[in-house]
Each structure stands twice: as structure tokens, then as C-alpha cells.
Design a protein around this motif. Structure first.
Motif, PDB file in Angstrom:
ATOM      1  N   ARG B 111     -26.596   2.655 -21.071  1.00 16.52           N
ATOM      2  CA  ARG B 111     -26.698   0.784 -21.508  1.00 16.52           C
ATOM      3  C   ARG B 111     -25.660  -0.149 -20.600  1.00 16.52           C
ATOM      4  NH1 ARG B 111     -25.661   1.706 -26.786  1.00 16.52           N
ATOM      5  NH2 ARG B 111     -24.353   0.443 -26.196  1.00 16.52           N
ATOM      6  N   GLU B 112     -23.969   0.612 -20.841  1.00 16.53           N
ATOM      7  CA  GLU B 112     -24.086   0.296 -20.230  1.00 16.53           C
ATOM      8  C   GLU B 112     -23.380   0.320 -18.926  1.00 16.53           C
ATOM      9  OE1 GLU B 112     -20.533  -0.982 -21.787  1.00 16.53           O
ATOM     10  OE2 GLU B 112     -20.914  -0.546 -24.115  1.00 16.53           O
ATOM     11  N   VAL B 113     -24.115   1.234 -17.637  1.00 17.95           N
ATOM     12  CA  VAL B 113     -23.891   0.755 -16.784  1.00 17.95           C
ATOM     13  C   VAL B 113     -25.053  -0.619 -16.228  1.00 17.95           C
ATOM     14  CG1 VAL B 113     -24.492   2.079 -14.062  1.00 17.95           C
ATOM     15  CG2 VAL B 113     -23.441   2.847 -16.511  1.00 17.95           C
ATOM     16  N   ARG B 114     -25.822  -0.122 -17.350  1.00 12.55           N
ATOM     17  CA  ARG B 114     -26.931  -1.229 -16.616  1.00 12.55           C
ATOM     18  C   ARG B 114     -26.813  -2.425 -16.947  1.00 12.55           C
ATOM     19  NH1 ARG B 114     -31.272   1.664 -14.808  1.00 12.55           N
ATOM     20  NH2 ARG B 114     -30.715   4.071 -15.097  1.00 12.55           N
ATOM     21  N   ALA B 115     -25.695  -3.112 -17.880  1.00  9.84           N
ATOM     22  CA  ALA B 115     -25.539  -4.777 -18.215  1.00  9.84           C
ATOM     23  C   ALA B 115     -25.243  -4.773 -16.992  1.00  9.84           C
ATOM     24  CB  ALA B 115     -24.789  -4.095 -19.784  1.00  9.84           C
ATOM     25  N   ILE B 116     -23.623  -3.347 -16.822  1.00 11.05           N
ATOM     26  CA  ILE B 116     -22.649  -4.254 -15.719  1.00 11.05           C
ATOM     27  C   ILE B 116     -23.292  -4.360 -14.418  1.00 11.05           C
ATOM     28  CG2 ILE B 116     -22.083  -2.310 -15.052  1.00 11.05           C
ATOM     29  CD1 ILE B 116     -19.529  -4.733 -16.331  1.00 11.05           C
ATOM     30  N   ALA B 117     -24.635  -3.664 -14.589  1.00 17.57           N
ATOM     31  CA  ALA B 117     -25.094  -3.355 -12.926  1.00 17.57           C
ATOM     32  C   ALA B 117     -25.960  -4.692 -13.610  1.00 17.57           C
ATOM     33  CB  ALA B 117     -26.076  -2.420 -12.164  1.00 17.57           C
ATOM     34  N   ALA B 118     -26.410  -5.304 -14.305  1.00 15.90           N
ATOM     35  CA  ALA B 118     -26.867  -7.047 -13.545  1.00 15.90           C
ATOM     36  C   ALA B 118     -26.022  -8.231 -13.922  1.00 15.90           C
ATOM     37  CB  ALA B 118     -27.858  -6.800 -15.297  1.00 15.90           C
ATOM     38  N   SER B 123     -28.503  -4.486  -9.940  1.00 12.35           N
ATOM     39  CA  SER B 123     -29.930  -3.356 -10.757  1.00 12.35           C
ATOM     40  C   SER B 123     -30.377  -2.565  -9.656  1.00 12.35           C
ATOM     41  CB  SER B 123     -30.245  -4.616 -11.691  1.00 12.35           C
ATOM     42  OG  SER B 123     -29.988  -4.718 -12.799  1.00 12.35           O
ATOM     43  N   GLU B 124     -31.161  -3.625  -8.870  1.00 18.63           N
ATOM     44  CA  GLU B 124     -31.898  -2.076  -7.885  1.00 18.63           C
ATOM     45  C   GLU B 124     -31.082  -1.199  -6.767  1.00 18.63           C
ATOM     46  OE1 GLU B 124     -30.558  -5.749  -7.530  1.00 18.63           O
ATOM     47  OE2 GLU B 124     -30.364  -5.724  -5.859  1.00 18.63           O
ATOM     48  N   LEU B 125     -29.892  -0.740  -7.393  1.00 22.97           N
ATOM     49  CA  LEU B 125     -28.835  -0.107  -5.922  1.00 22.97           C
ATOM     50  C   LEU B 125     -28.518   0.818  -6.581  1.00 22.97           C
ATOM     51  CD1 LEU B 125     -27.329  -2.943  -4.178  1.00 22.97           C
ATOM     52  CD2 LEU B 125     -29.127  -2.249  -3.376  1.00 22.97           C
ATOM     53  N   LEU B 126     -29.145   0.675  -8.032  1.00 18.82           N
ATOM     54  CA  LEU B 126     -28.049   1.943  -8.720  1.00 18.82           C
ATOM     55  C   LEU B 126     -29.295   3.594  -8.094  1.00 18.82           C
ATOM     56  CD1 LEU B 126     -28.884   0.840 -12.408  1.00 18.82           C
ATOM     57  CD2 LEU B 126     -26.816   0.493 -10.976  1.00 18.82           C
ATOM     58  N   GLU B 127     -29.719   3.465  -7.302  1.00 16.11           N
ATOM     59  CA  GLU B 127     -30.054   5.560  -6.794  1.00 16.11           C
ATOM     60  C   GLU B 127     -29.028   5.704  -6.173  1.00 16.11           C
ATOM     61  OE1 GLU B 127     -31.724   7.500  -8.866  1.00 16.11           O
ATOM     62  OE2 GLU B 127     -31.329   5.325 -10.438  1.00 16.11           O
ATOM     63  N   ARG B 128     -28.864   4.224  -5.115  1.00 13.72           N
ATOM     64  CA  ARG B 128     -28.340   4.079  -3.863  1.00 13.72           C
ATOM     65  C   ARG B 128     -26.670   4.978  -3.760  1.00 13.72           C
ATOM     66  NH1 ARG B 128     -29.589  -0.446  -0.109  1.00 13.72           N
ATOM     67  NH2 ARG B 128     -31.940  -1.003  -0.769  1.00 13.72           N
ATOM     68  N   ARG B 129     -25.959   5.320  -2.886  1.00 17.21           N
ATOM     69  CA  ARG B 129     -25.059   6.366  -2.115  1.00 17.21           C
ATOM     70  C   ARG B 129     -24.163   4.795  -1.452  1.00 17.21           C
ATOM     71  NH1 ARG B 129     -24.626  11.978  -2.031  1.00 17.21           N
ATOM     72  NH2 ARG B 129     -25.941  12.949  -3.272  1.00 17.21           N
ATOM     73  N   PRO B 130     -22.742   5.038  -1.480  1.00 18.20           N
ATOM     74  CA  PRO B 130     -22.486   4.114  -1.419  1.00 18.20           C
ATOM     75  C   PRO B 130     -22.404   3.713   0.045  1.00 18.20           C
ATOM     76  CG  PRO B 130     -21.123   5.525  -2.758  1.00 18.20           C
ATOM     77  CD  PRO B 130     -22.199   6.170  -2.508  1.00 18.20           C
ATOM     78  N   GLY B 131     -22.837   5.292   0.614  1.00 19.49           N
ATOM     79  CA  GLY B 131     -23.037   5.312   2.663  1.00 19.49           C
ATOM     80  C   GLY B 131     -24.056   4.164   3.037  1.00 19.49           C
ATOM     81  N   GLN B 132     -25.787   3.728   2.434  1.00 22.72           N
ATOM     82  CA  GLN B 132     -26.648   2.903   2.127  1.00 22.72           C
ATOM     83  C   GLN B 132     -26.067   1.505   2.069  1.00 22.72           C
ATOM     84  OE1 GLN B 132     -28.429   5.926  -0.444  1.00 22.72           O
ATOM     85  NE2 GLN B 132     -29.834   6.705   1.606  1.00 22.72           N
ATOM     86  N   GLY B 135     -21.208  -3.698   2.938  1.00 26.94           N
ATOM     87  CA  GLY B 135     -19.775  -4.147   2.617  1.00 26.94           C
ATOM     88  C   GLY B 135     -19.617  -5.002   0.647  1.00 26.94           C
ATOM     89  N   GLY B 136     -20.693  -6.181   1.240  1.00 29.13           N
ATOM     90  CA  GLY B 136     -20.581  -6.835  -0.370  1.00 29.13           C
ATOM     91  C   GLY B 136     -21.306  -6.204  -1.527  1.00 29.13           C
ATOM     92  N   GLN B 137     -22.859  -5.442  -1.239  1.00 32.59           N
ATOM     93  CA  GLN B 137     -22.884  -5.069  -2.025  1.00 32.59           C
ATOM     94  C   GLN B 137     -22.061  -3.130  -2.631  1.00 32.59           C
ATOM     95  OE1 GLN B 137     -26.381  -3.229  -0.161  1.00 32.59           O
ATOM     96  NE2 GLN B 137     -27.721  -4.777  -1.301  1.00 32.59           N
TER      97      GLN B 137
END
Lengths: 274, 351
Positions: B111-118, B123-132, B135-137
Motif C-alpha cells: 500500500r505504501e509503495v503504491r501510494a508514494i509511486a502515485a 505507478s506504471e513503472l513499478l515492474e521495470r529495472r532502473p536500467g530501463q 534519468g528523470g524517471q
């Protein structure tokens, strides 16, 4: 794609140069599956009899026990080398240790030191510790002789991990140990894997140390087994069986190389691309 | 939470970096530590985070003395210059890391992670790796990770330095928005005065380990305490003229320039002075005439930038709306707005 030079002369040259090696290996393989008439160069019949040693212990003695011992030997050594190098490399790369420089240069010297020259000292230590003539003793000696290499390699991998990642972990509330285990260790995984492979292969092919440090013990590793098989004075001497056992002995190493060759090359590149 | 630093002293290998510094960051405020490289601003930041220890002094989070506490026990969120995301974890795991270390239960973490991601729009990047990520993301992920456990203070170390110009503008307002929405106390370290002025409630300008001035951006711009501060803020930067005091005027004899000192009357004649003139206070309108030649002209689109070389070799900068464009080498007779000019003593103190 344009080429600045034709590739075929180089390929031809390399082929000619490596042909003797290639032919040698080819005959090794072919001879284990065939019989050749005396005086003839080419084999005249296909047979599996040279591989019977796998199931029939009366030919050269049981092969599976030495195989198991060798496996045990190589894997225990691998476990020791990897776990000590993974922790020691981290400590040398990251922690403010006393005498850090001294330890580092010591490791460097040990790495360059021909280990055979240590054998008398090692013998004395083993004798004193009561580990002479035991498998444990040989494993410990073999592992410690490989440690300088392992620690040095792992330190290089740790050095390539950015400081900020570690600081971020600490800042996120994790202890140094948690940071090491959950954040830093995954970054050096390629290094750990290749070190593990090297250690295993090194242990698998070891002949000298068991021979010298455990000459009269009841265990036998594959290299020693091969040595007995190849003894021309023995009643079981058969050159083709010797070749089969040799091939059997090499197979795991070959398989590991084929499976992990990219990983193994990694250790020389030293790169950790996450 | 209010952060106060009292009598903070720090030396590295015998070299003093910070000497007896005092600083209070108010609750919910965003403060910029601004200064040239090597002024001790990052040292201050990492001392608040706990990476550096104070040699002497006291650090208070609210009423709690945290001077002796390790980083892990301080509850500080840090965004590093290169973001320092964990490359082997995906975005969700990165953000969740501080919570998993704290051993929160799974549902809470989610819940916390989704709230802060919003909040940080990832929110739509949660499955990605940092390498993907761009810079802004990555920056947004780093922010989310720093904020997810609701730290007492958020520390930003040159957060925009690794972004290209367009993203920098976007992230500037984004960081400010997120800071305002969470109401968190934040400290930003930067050497870019534009960043400091546009993002922060107050700016502390540092030089050689000391805080020279601490003020709101507007006050600091219009009322700099030293010539260093005046020179650091403003783009294009302020220009300085050297002269002496003469009959209650600032005088540069070779070009017969006289600027009345106004409220600063009574300075002994012959005292060495410096006059600071911002580019917007020098142009075709004003009250003190200066003659010179256009030595440099730069078109910026809406405005043009000019350097005017005076007869004695000194240079005044001017910014003018595009329209009437002066050519390089053209002689001009422009005016200084004497009421807006700053007078400094020769050692840089504002009079």
C-alpha cells in the motif's frame, strides 16, 4: 558490412596450427569407442568395452568412489574459497581495517608465490594439526592456496560497485551486513559465479596435493585413480581404457566450460554490469 | 521537523572544512545550501544524514539530539546525485527496500509503495529495472524511495546535475511539488543558483565552510550582504565597478562617473569601494549616464544580453528586451539606475 582484410588466410593459418591438437582430441574420442588392429592407423571396429570400467569394478577398481571423492573435494574447496573470498574481498575493499595496505600487498605476494615451495611448511602444519593423510587437510590446504587469487578477484569486483549504492542502503535503515547481503552481493554475483567455477575446476583437476599430503590414506581422487590405471606395470594396463577414464575425468570440466564460458570470461573483464 | 545544527566543526585529514557553523532548518521548509564546489555544502548534508560524523557540535532533529546516532537510526531520506538505485531490483523492490528492512508486513508495504509511486507519478513503472528508466524517471524512483518511510528530513544532493536541460526544468517543479504535498523538511545542495532560487523557501549561501547569508531567494537577490552573494545570485550575473568615495558619491575618475551614495553618506573621501550593478539596472533608461561600446551581444530570444565596455576597460552587463538590437561595436550612452545599485566596501561587505 565492409572488411579491411580477407578472413580466410587467418582462418587457414589457425586451422593448420591447431590441427595437431584437434587430431589428438579426435583420436582420444575415437579410440575410446573402437579397436584398432596393431600397426594400423585407422580403427576397424566399434566397441563399448573400454567404457565397461563404469559398471564393472573388476577391471580397474571402482571408478565411482574416486569420482564422488573428487566431487566432494572440489565442491568443499569451492565453498570455502567462495565464502572466504566474498567476505574478505568486501572487507578489504570497503572497511577501514587496520593494516589494510599490508594485508593487500601480502595477498598480492601470496598470489605470485609458487605454492609448491610452501609444501614443506604446509606438511609441518598439517602434521602438527593432525590433519596429515586426511581429506579435510588436503581440502583446507588447496582452498587456502587459492584464496589469494579469490580474494584479489572479489576485491576488484567490490571496488567496481559504486559507494552511493551502499550509502543509500545504510540510509534506508539497513545494517552494514544487510546492505552487503541484499544490495552489494547481488552486484558481484558474476564474480562469485566465475570464482566458484574456477575453484571447482581447479579442485577437480588437483593431483599433487592429495598425492603429497595424503599418500597413504584410504581415499582416492580421480587424478590418482587415473594414475593407477595408467601404470604400465599393473596387470590391468590397457591403453584404451586409460583413454576412456581420461575422457571420463575431463567431461565435467568440459561441460562446465561449455555451459559457463561467458561467465568465466567475465573474471578477466572484471566488469559488473547490473 | 525542525533541524538545528549547533557549533558544527568538521576537519578532513587536518584540513578544516566546516568551522563552528550554526544553522536552523524550519519545520516543513525547503532550504538550499548553495555555494561553489569545496565550500562544505555536501559535507553539511552528509553530516545531517549521518554518513559523516561531527568533530564537534550538536545536531538536533526537533528535540532529539541525534549527533551520536548512526545513519540507520536517524530516519533521513537521501536522494543521491547519481540516484544510487539498486540495479538488481525492480522499481517496486527499490522503493520497498526501506520498508522491508524495517520488516513491515507485506500488505502495508504494498500500500505504501503504491501510494508514494502515485505521488511521484511512476505507478506504471513499478515492474521495470532502473536500467530501463530515463534519468528523470530514475530521479522519481530515488525520491519515492527516500520518502517512502516518511523521514524526518529529506536530503537532496545536486538532484538535477545529471539531467538534461529540459528534464531539469520539469524535475525542478516536480521536486518542489512533492516536497510541498508531503510537507517534509528538505535540504537541497546545489551550486546552481537558479535551482536554489526556484525551488527553495530559503537559501543559505556558503563559502569556505561558512554560511555567508541565509535568506529567502527574493530578499537575498534584492539585498545581498556581500559582493560574493551578489555575484552568486542572478543570471546573467551582476557586474562590479571599482572606484573610490568622493564627496558622498561613488566615483570612477577616469570616466568621470559619479553615483551618489545616498543613505551611505559620510564615507571618508578616497575610500576604495565597489559598485555592483545588476544587468536589469543598466540600460537606455536610468539616472546616471555612462558611455561605452557594445563589446559583446548575445541573442536569447525574448531578451538580448550585452556587455558594454567603458572607456577605462571595465565592463557593465545589460539585459534588454529584444526589439531595438544594438550591434557589436556600436557606441552607446546608457544609464545606471543608481537606487538599485549596491555599494560594497573593498573587502566585499555591503554598506
Amino acid at each position: 558490412m565492409t572488411r579491411n582484410f580477407a578472413a580466410w588466410p587467418i582462418i587457414l593459418l589457425l586451422t593448420v596450427l591447431s590441427l595437431p591438437l584437434f587430431v589428438m582430441y579426435l583420436f582420444l574420442l575415437v579410440d575410446t569407442f573402437s579397436n584398432t588392429a596393431p600397426g594400423s592407423l585407422l580403427p576397424n571396429e566399434f566397441t563399448l568395452e573400454h567404457w565397461r570400467f563404469l559398471i564393472d569394478p573388476t577391471i580397474t577398481g571402482d571408478v565411482w568412489k574416486p569420482t564422488l571423492t573428487t566431487f566432494l573435494f572440489a565442491s568443499s574447496m569451492m565453498v570455502i574459497v567462495v565464502s572466504v573470498s566474498a567476505t574478505a574481498g568486501y572487507a578489504l575493499s570497503r572497511l577501514a581495517l587496520p593494516f589494510r595496505r599490508f594485508v593487500l600487498s601480502g595477498i598480492m605476494v601470496m598470489h605470485a608465490f609458487p605454492s609448491v615451495t610452501l609444501i614443506i611448511g604446509v606438511f609441518l602444519v598439517l602434521q602438527f594439526a593432525g590433519l596429515y593423510n586426511s581429506l579435510t587437510g588436503v581440502i583446507l590446504v588447496k582452498a587456502s592456496l587459492m584464496l589469494p587469487f579469490g580474494i584479489w578477484i572479489m576485491k576488484g569486483f567490490y571496488d567496481a560497485v559504486p559507494w552511493e549504492i551502499e550509502m543509500a542502503g545504510v540510509q534506508d535503515g539497513a545494517s552494514r551486513f544487510t546492505v552487503w547481503r541484499r544490495i552489494i552481493l547481488p552486484q558481484v554475483k558474476p564474480g562469485l559465479l566465475s570464482l566458484a567455477l574456477f575453484a571447482f575446476i581447479d579442485g577437480w583437476s588437483e593431483y599433487m596435493l592429495p598425492r603429497i599430503l595424503a599418500p597413504s590414506s584410504d581415499f582416492e581422487v580421480l587424478s590418482m585413480y587415473l594414475n593407477t590405471v595408467s601404470d604400465p606395470n599393473s596387470s590391468t594396463y590397457n591403453f584404451n581404457i586409460f583413454k576412456s577414464v581420461g575422457l571420463f575425468y575431463t567431461l565435467p570440466v568440459l561441460a562446465l566450460f561449455v555451459l559457463f564460458q561467458n561467465r568465466l570470461m567475465n573474471i578477466f573483464g572484471g566488469g559488473t554490469k547490473g | 521537523m525542525q533541524i538545528s545544527i549547533n557549533n558544527f566543526t568538521k576537519t578532513f585529514d587536518g584540513t578544516p572544512v566546516i568551522d563552528d557553523m550554526n544553522l536552523t532548518i524550519r519545520d516543513g521548509e525547503m532550504l538550499a545550501l548553495l555555494g561553489p564546489s569545496g565550500c562544505g555544502k555536501s559535507t553539511t548534508l552528509f553530516t545531517i544524514s549521518g554518513i559523516h560524523r561531527m568533530d564537534r557540535g550538536q545536531l538536533m532533529f526537533g528535540d532529539r539530539d541525534v549527533s551520536g546516532l548512526p545513519s540507520q537510526k536517524r530516519n533521513v531520506g537521501v536522494v543521491f546525485q547519481n540516484y544510487a538505485l539498486y540495479p538488481h531490483m525492480n522499481v517496486f523492490e527499490n522503493i520497498a527496500f526501506p520498508l522491508t528492512v524495517r520488516k513491515d508486513n507485506k500488505a502495508d508495504i504494498d500500500r505504501e509503495v503504491r501510494a508514494i509511486a502515485a505521488l511521484t507519478h511512476i505507478s506504471e513503472l513499478l515492474e521495470r529495472r532502473p536500467g530501463q528508466l530515463s534519468g528523470g524517471q530514475q530521479q522519481r524512483v530515488a525520491l519515492a524511495r527516500a520518502l517512502v518511510r516518511k523521514p524526518d528530513v529529506l536530503l537532496l544532493d545536486e538532484p538535477l546535475a545529471n539531467l538534461d536541460a529540459k528534464l531539469r526544468l520539469e524535475m525542478r517543479s516536480e521536486i518542489r511539488r512533492i516536497q510541498l504535498e508531503t510537507g517534509i523538511t528538505a535540504v537541497l545542495v546545489t551550486h546552481d543558483q537558479v535551482e536554489a532560487m526556484s525551488m527553495c523557501d530559503r537559501i543559505a549561501i556558503m563559502k569556505k565552510g561558512e554560511i555567508v547569508q541565509i535568506d529567502t531567494p527574493a530578499d537575498m537577490y534584492s539585498n545581498p550582504r556581500t559582493s560574493f552573494v551578489a555575484g552568486f545570485l542572478g543570471n546573467p550575473p551582476i557586474s562590479f565597478l571599482s572606484g573610490i568615495a568622493m564627496e558622498n558619491s561613488f566615483s570612477v575618475a577616469p570616466i568621470k562617473l559619479r553615483v551618489p551614495l545616498g543613505v551611505h553618506e559620510g564615507i571618508a573621501d578616497g575610500t576604495q569601494l565597489k559598485l555592483g550593478v545588476r544587468p536589469e539596472h543598466f540600460g537606455p533608461e536610468g539616472d546616471i549616464a555612462v558611455e561605452g561600446k557594445i563589446a559583446f551581444a548575445e541573442t536569447q530570444g525574448r531578451e538580448n544580453l550585452y556587455d558594454v565596455a567603458l572607456a577605462d576597460g571595465s565592463v557593465l552587463r545589460s539585459i534588454q528586451p529584444a526589439g531595438r538590437n544594438w550591434a557589436l561595436g556600436e557606441p552607446v550612452r546608457w544609464f545606471i539606475d543608481s537606487k538599485s545599485a549596491f555599494v560594497f566596501s573593498n573587502d566585499g561587505q555591503r554598506l
